[in-house]
Enzyme design. Structure first.
Site, mmCIF file in Angstrom:
data_model
loop_
_atom_site.group_PDB
_atom_site.id
_atom_site.type_symbol
_atom_site.label_atom_id
_atom_site.label_comp_id
_atom_site.label_asym_id
_atom_site.label_seq_id
_atom_site.Cartn_x
_atom_site.Cartn_y
_atom_site.Cartn_z
ATOM 1 N N LYS A 1 102.290 -4.022 92.915
ATOM 2 C CA LYS A 1 101.453 -2.854 93.229
ATOM 3 C C LYS A 1 101.997 -2.097 94.440
ATOM 4 O O LYS A 1 102.177 -0.886 94.402
ATOM 5 C CB LYS A 1 100.000 -3.279 93.507
ATOM 6 C CG LYS A 1 99.344 -4.057 92.390
ATOM 7 C CD LYS A 1 97.891 -4.397 92.703
ATOM 8 C CE LYS A 1 97.705 -5.350 93.874
ATOM 9 N NZ LYS A 1 98.107 -6.749 93.590
ATOM 10 N N ARG B 1 88.764 -4.190 93.878
ATOM 11 C CA ARG B 1 89.036 -5.581 93.511
ATOM 12 C C ARG B 1 87.802 -6.275 92.954
ATOM 13 O O ARG B 1 87.888 -7.442 92.565
ATOM 14 C CB ARG B 1 89.523 -6.340 94.753
ATOM 15 C CG ARG B 1 91.022 -6.665 94.745
ATOM 16 C CD ARG B 1 91.344 -7.419 96.020
ATOM 17 N NE ARG B 1 92.623 -8.072 96.008
ATOM 18 C CZ ARG B 1 93.758 -7.533 96.449
ATOM 19 N NH1 ARG B 1 93.801 -6.314 96.892
ATOM 20 N NH2 ARG B 1 94.868 -8.243 96.442
ATOM 21 N N ARG C 1 108.904 -13.793 98.745
ATOM 22 C CA ARG C 1 108.503 -12.890 99.829
ATOM 23 C C ARG C 1 108.175 -13.685 101.092
ATOM 24 O O ARG C 1 108.450 -13.224 102.206
ATOM 25 C CB ARG C 1 107.289 -12.042 99.408
ATOM 26 C CG ARG C 1 106.865 -11.069 100.496
ATOM 27 C CD ARG C 1 105.847 -10.057 100.026
ATOM 28 N NE ARG C 1 104.553 -10.661 99.780
ATOM 29 C CZ ARG C 1 103.518 -10.014 99.270
ATOM 30 N NH1 ARG C 1 103.625 -8.740 98.935
ATOM 31 N NH2 ARG C 1 102.371 -10.616 99.077
ATOM 32 N N ARG D 1 104.514 -13.765 105.385
ATOM 33 C CA ARG D 1 103.078 -13.475 105.368
ATOM 34 C C ARG D 1 102.298 -14.774 105.256
ATOM 35 O O ARG D 1 102.600 -15.612 104.402
ATOM 36 C CB ARG D 1 102.762 -12.557 104.181
ATOM 37 C CG ARG D 1 102.256 -11.205 104.631
ATOM 38 C CD ARG D 1 102.167 -10.247 103.478
ATOM 39 N NE ARG D 1 101.054 -10.563 102.577
ATOM 40 C CZ ARG D 1 100.672 -9.753 101.598
ATOM 41 N NH1 ARG D 1 101.302 -8.604 101.390
ATOM 42 N NH2 ARG D 1 99.658 -10.076 100.823
HETATM 43 P P1 B4P Z 1 103.304 -6.722 95.385
HETATM 44 O O1 B4P Z 1 102.518 -7.017 94.164
HETATM 45 O O2 B4P Z 1 103.740 -5.327 95.578
HETATM 46 O O3 B4P Z 1 102.376 -7.355 96.472
HETATM 47 P P2 B4P Z 1 101.126 -6.706 97.209
HETATM 48 O O4 B4P Z 1 100.981 -5.256 96.945
HETATM 49 O O5 B4P Z 1 101.293 -7.077 98.589
HETATM 50 O O6 B4P Z 1 99.826 -7.341 96.537
HETATM 51 P P3 B4P Z 1 98.899 -8.530 96.976
HETATM 52 O O7 B4P Z 1 97.849 -8.565 95.905
HETATM 53 O O8 B4P Z 1 99.727 -9.742 97.158
HETATM 54 O O9 B4P Z 1 98.275 -8.271 98.393
HETATM 55 P P4 B4P Z 1 97.272 -7.239 99.082
HETATM 56 O O10 B4P Z 1 98.012 -6.765 100.248
HETATM 57 O O11 B4P Z 1 96.746 -6.205 98.143
HETATM 58 O O12 B4P Z 1 104.705 -7.509 95.502
HETATM 59 C C1 B4P Z 1 104.844 -8.868 95.643
HETATM 60 C C2 B4P Z 1 106.328 -9.260 95.765
HETATM 61 O O13 B4P Z 1 106.992 -9.083 94.506
HETATM 62 C C3 B4P Z 1 107.130 -8.434 96.758
HETATM 63 O O14 B4P Z 1 107.885 -9.315 97.551
HETATM 64 C C4 B4P Z 1 108.048 -7.561 95.907
HETATM 65 O O15 B4P Z 1 109.295 -7.340 96.524
HETATM 66 C C5 B4P Z 1 108.225 -8.393 94.669
HETATM 67 N N1 B4P Z 1 108.442 -7.579 93.475
HETATM 68 C C6 B4P Z 1 107.771 -6.436 93.149
HETATM 69 N N2 B4P Z 1 108.223 -5.963 91.980
HETATM 70 C C7 B4P Z 1 109.189 -6.833 91.523
HETATM 71 C C8 B4P Z 1 110.016 -6.893 90.350
HETATM 72 N N3 B4P Z 1 109.962 -5.969 89.393
HETATM 73 N N4 B4P Z 1 110.855 -7.940 90.211
HETATM 74 C C9 B4P Z 1 110.939 -8.895 91.163
HETATM 75 N N5 B4P Z 1 110.182 -8.890 92.301
HETATM 76 C C10 B4P Z 1 109.318 -7.866 92.488
HETATM 77 O O16 B4P Z 1 96.011 -8.148 99.506
HETATM 78 C C11 B4P Z 1 96.095 -9.213 100.424
HETATM 79 C C12 B4P Z 1 94.700 -9.807 100.713
HETATM 80 O O17 B4P Z 1 93.844 -8.826 101.379
HETATM 81 C C13 B4P Z 1 93.858 -10.236 99.500
HETATM 82 O O18 B4P Z 1 94.203 -11.552 99.053
HETATM 83 C C14 B4P Z 1 92.421 -10.149 100.075
HETATM 84 O O19 B4P Z 1 92.102 -11.272 100.857
HETATM 85 C C15 B4P Z 1 92.471 -8.934 100.989
HETATM 86 N N6 B4P Z 1 92.046 -7.698 100.308
HETATM 87 C C16 B4P Z 1 92.873 -6.649 100.024
HETATM 88 N N7 B4P Z 1 92.208 -5.682 99.363
HETATM 89 C C17 B4P Z 1 90.915 -6.130 99.221
HETATM 90 C C18 B4P Z 1 89.746 -5.594 98.591
HETATM 91 N N8 B4P Z 1 89.767 -4.407 97.964
HETATM 92 N N9 B4P Z 1 88.608 -6.331 98.622
HETATM 93 C C19 B4P Z 1 88.569 -7.518 99.229
HETATM 94 N N10 B4P Z 1 89.641 -8.090 99.841
HETATM 95 C C20 B4P Z 1 90.810 -7.404 99.828
#
Ligand code: B4P
Length: 190
Positions: free
Chosen positions: A14, A89, A128, A134
């Site tokens: 994402k 979410r 990652r 992280r």
């Molecule tokens: P991403 O999937 O981009 O990870 P992210 O955006 O950080 O999503 P995530 O769900 O983990 O965390 P968020 O910050 O939203 O990429 C993951 C990895 O994959 C990267 O290293 C990337 O390089 C790699 N990658 C991507 N595409 C690839 C491909 N095609 N091939 C190979 N590798 C690839 O949330 C973190 C925490 O915050 C949650 O757990 C929750 O506690 C809280 N939170 C956030 N939003 C919330 C909400 N709305 N409500 C309640 N809690 C919330």
């Protein structure tokens, strides 16, 4: 406005894809994960409250996240549009988001769900962890985050299916290939 929800389990790409989408379509990126991590780094009361929950892989309460996003949307109502990354979410957050956008005379154009299998998600997040360190990218927390996604967050799909504004895209392959798939969907709805 062009308002996109980018959806999917943790590690689906994402954040990665959002950065490319905002460049191409000139949208504002609103990532609840990034906003919460910035609050944690500044040690604000909100950040302190979020820290324990995020490090366990649990969700931050709806009322906190909704209030935080309402403020961002109101402050930036003159933008061409938003990409919502990691929000909504929960079904409650999805309903709150509809209201926030209605208040500025807008709505969601399309929700794009990135589909990636579980083992690939785990592999990406562990990779990652080696690069970014992280705190929530450890195996125990990753498993809980995936459970929370399956139990709670996946229900958000139904909210958008009802409106006919949801599309699934394969999130496996090169980052560029996935971006092309996403752009085809956006261009259909823009
Ligand atoms: P991403 O999937 O981009 O990870 P992210 O955006 O950080 O999503 P995530 O769900 O983990 O965390 P968020 O910050 O939203 O990429 C993951 C990895 O994959 C990267 O290293 C990337 O390089 C790699 N990658 C991507 N595409 C690839 C491909 N095609 N091939 C190979 N590798 C690839 O949330 C973190 C925490 O915050 C949650 O757990 C929750 O506690 C809280 N939170 C956030 N939003 C919330 C909400 N709305 N409500 C309640 N809690 C919330």
């Amino acid at each position: 406005m062009l308002n996109i929800v980018i959806f999917g389990p943790p590690g689906a790409g994402k954040g990665t894809q959002s950065k490319m989408i905002i460049e191409k379509y000139k949208l504002m990126h609103l990532s609840t994960g990034d906003i919460l991590r910035a609050e944690m780094a500044k040690k604000t009361p909100l950040g302190m409250e979020a820290k324990n929950l995020i490090e366990k892989g649990d969700l931050v309460p709806d009322e906190i996240v909704n209030k935080m996003m309402k403020k961002k949307i109101e402050e930036n109502a003159d933008q061409r549009g938003f990409i919502f990354d990691g929000f909504p979410r929960t079904p409650e957050q999805a309903e709150a988001l509809d209201k926030m956008l209605a208040e500025i005379g807008s709505g969601i154009s399309v929700m794009i769900s990135l589909e990636v299998d579980e083992q690939e998600l785990i592999d990406r997040l562990l990779k990652r962890a080696e690069i970014e360190g992280r705190k929530d990218d450890n195996i125990e927390t990753i498993k809980n985050r995936i459970n929370v996604y399956n139990e709670v967050t996946s229900r958000v799909m139904n909210h958008y299916k009802k409106t006919g504004r949801s599309r699934s895209v394969s999130g496996t392959g090169s980052i560029e290939e996935i971006f092309e798939r996403i752009c085809r969907v956006i261009d259909d709805f823009a």
